[in-house]
Design a protein around this motif. Sequence first.
Motif, PDB file in Angstrom:
ATOM      1  N   HIS A 270       3.655   7.688  -6.810  1.00  0.00           N
ATOM      2  CA  HIS A 270       2.304   7.709  -7.378  1.00  0.00           C
ATOM      3  C   HIS A 270       2.323   8.641  -8.584  1.00  0.00           C
ATOM      4  O   HIS A 270       2.856   9.745  -8.493  1.00  0.00           O
ATOM      5  CB  HIS A 270       1.305   8.318  -6.388  1.00  0.00           C
TER       6      HIS A 270
ATOM      7  N   ASP B 294      -2.703  -1.517  -3.094  1.00  0.00           N
ATOM      8  CA  ASP B 294      -2.690  -0.138  -2.596  1.00  0.00           C
ATOM      9  C   ASP B 294      -3.021  -0.138  -1.108  1.00  0.00           C
ATOM     10  O   ASP B 294      -3.274  -1.171  -0.504  1.00  0.00           O
ATOM     11  CB  ASP B 294      -3.627   0.776  -3.392  1.00  0.00           C
TER      12      ASP B 294
ATOM     13  N   HIS C 162       0.309   0.652   1.483  1.00  0.00           N
ATOM     14  CA  HIS C 162       0.689   1.534   2.599  1.00  0.00           C
ATOM     15  C   HIS C 162       0.201   0.792   3.835  1.00  0.00           C
ATOM     16  O   HIS C 162      -0.972   0.893   4.214  1.00  0.00           O
ATOM     17  CB  HIS C 162       0.016   2.905   2.492  1.00  0.00           C
TER      18      HIS C 162
ATOM     19  N   HIS D  44       2.485  -2.386  -4.498  1.00  0.00           N
ATOM     20  CA  HIS D  44       2.147  -1.061  -3.946  1.00  0.00           C
ATOM     21  C   HIS D  44       1.179  -1.216  -2.784  1.00  0.00           C
ATOM     22  O   HIS D  44       0.124  -1.839  -2.926  1.00  0.00           O
ATOM     23  CB  HIS D  44       1.530  -0.163  -5.020  1.00  0.00           C
TER      24      HIS D  44
ATOM     25  N   HIS E 238      -0.490   3.263 -10.023  1.00  0.00           N
ATOM     26  CA  HIS E 238      -1.706   3.712 -10.715  1.00  0.00           C
ATOM     27  C   HIS E 238      -1.524   3.930 -12.215  1.00  0.00           C
ATOM     28  O   HIS E 238      -2.005   3.155 -13.012  1.00  0.00           O
ATOM     29  CB  HIS E 238      -2.338   4.936 -10.047  1.00  0.00           C
TER      30      HIS E 238
HETATM   31 ZN    ZN Z   1      -0.829   4.439  -2.889  1.00  0.00          ZN
END
Ligand code: ZN
Length: 454
Positions: A234, A322, A68, A66, A271
């Motif tokens: 998410h 993340d 971005h 995960h 998460h």
């Molecule tokens: Zn995220």
Amino acid sequence: MLDTDQSAVWIKNPLAVYADNSDSGVVISGNKIIELVPLGRLPKADINEVYDASNSVLLPGLINTHHHFYQTLTRAYPEALNKDLFPWLKSLYKVWANIEPEMLAVSTELALSELLLSGCTTASDHHYLFPSQLENAIDIQVEEAQKIGMRVTLTRGSMSLGEKDGGLPPQSVVQTKRDILLDSERLIKKYHNNKEGAMTQIALAPCSPFSVTKDLMIETAGLAQQYDVRLHTHLAETIDEEKFCLEKFGLRTVDYLESVGWLSNKTWLAHGIHFNKQEIQKLGESGVGICHCPSSNMMLASGICHSLELEESGSTIGLGVDGSASNDGSNMIAELRQAMYLQRLRYGASRVTHQKAYDWATKGSAALLGRSDIGEIAIGKQADLALFKLDELRFSGSHDSLAALLLCGAQKADRVMIAGKWKVVDGKIDGQDEAELISRHSNAAIKLRQLANV
Ligand code: ZN
């Protein structure tokens, strides 16, 4: 034996190795591991090349599930400092709305480079920003991943529930359901490779309950089933999100997920923190995977994932750094240390070992991406490997080398191999001018801040 036209490389006598029966190393031919060499033995294969790994700890390539990538442009962003998730997002959405194609390209290049240098060989990115100038975002990411030669699962994210319909993001960053589904289908057809050893895969990833419509969740699940690709989103990151789901849908997060047809072993969630016992049971029975993102969860004060209870119920746990605006780095080996320590706060030191952290970041993460060809040093698996030298001050005086990587805080791999090819040599990415990349990337970050403040 070997094909005559394929050379065999023996990674010889590692200082330590995270694999069974490989104390004298592994043999690679083509893109695969073809032999494990037990202690005191020599390889059976004809060897053309030997790499002396006697100063290196050998790990399966780490897998990040995960991220971005674009968020590397807004690290330590003044207006977003010291905030919880929802206000943090509201500070940043309007900045991110200005990202231009070349900014996405350089942020992807930088994030992938950072991951690779930290021992990561496969990365998943959750890209959900498609303002009008960025409609080809995933195409840009595919190109960058191919240039650097990393294995990727790029998720076609989406946002369709803007502020005017009760969602969190501004209207400028949401798209219509039709546009999202058409582009998702286009990307799967163009880039998704479901074969063993695939370098590029596509998954579908509506962003979160507070930024997409129920319809989009349902139809995305249908499309994923039609093309046999995985689903990602998410979920249960914060109590704010739980409240949003109760108010907007009259459901808790897992009931919401079930109501849109997402409780499946093709789904992995980022998460997965705020679940009760029944929800953990339901997720485990459905085979939903969870990507634990410890740094981000600490940075945004979101909470602590129930990793061991989820595993006991049947869920697989993987790891993710993340986005780089809530970490604010993309260092995978450092994330294992964070995971081990954060989870110790919940379960105690004896239940959360360094081996546990390695398993989450390798086999666990591979399973979240639906891959059986990576995540392990074993015969027939892809030759994705990370080697770390213990020649820094931080390691001096350490005794158990595998434990030392995490306990002493390793930051940088010395060598990384992907699909049988060395991508990092002596701590540098082959062919990369790191200073030039930093210059291009930091200029893009400055320009983005200027555009956001106009
Ligand atoms: Zn995220």
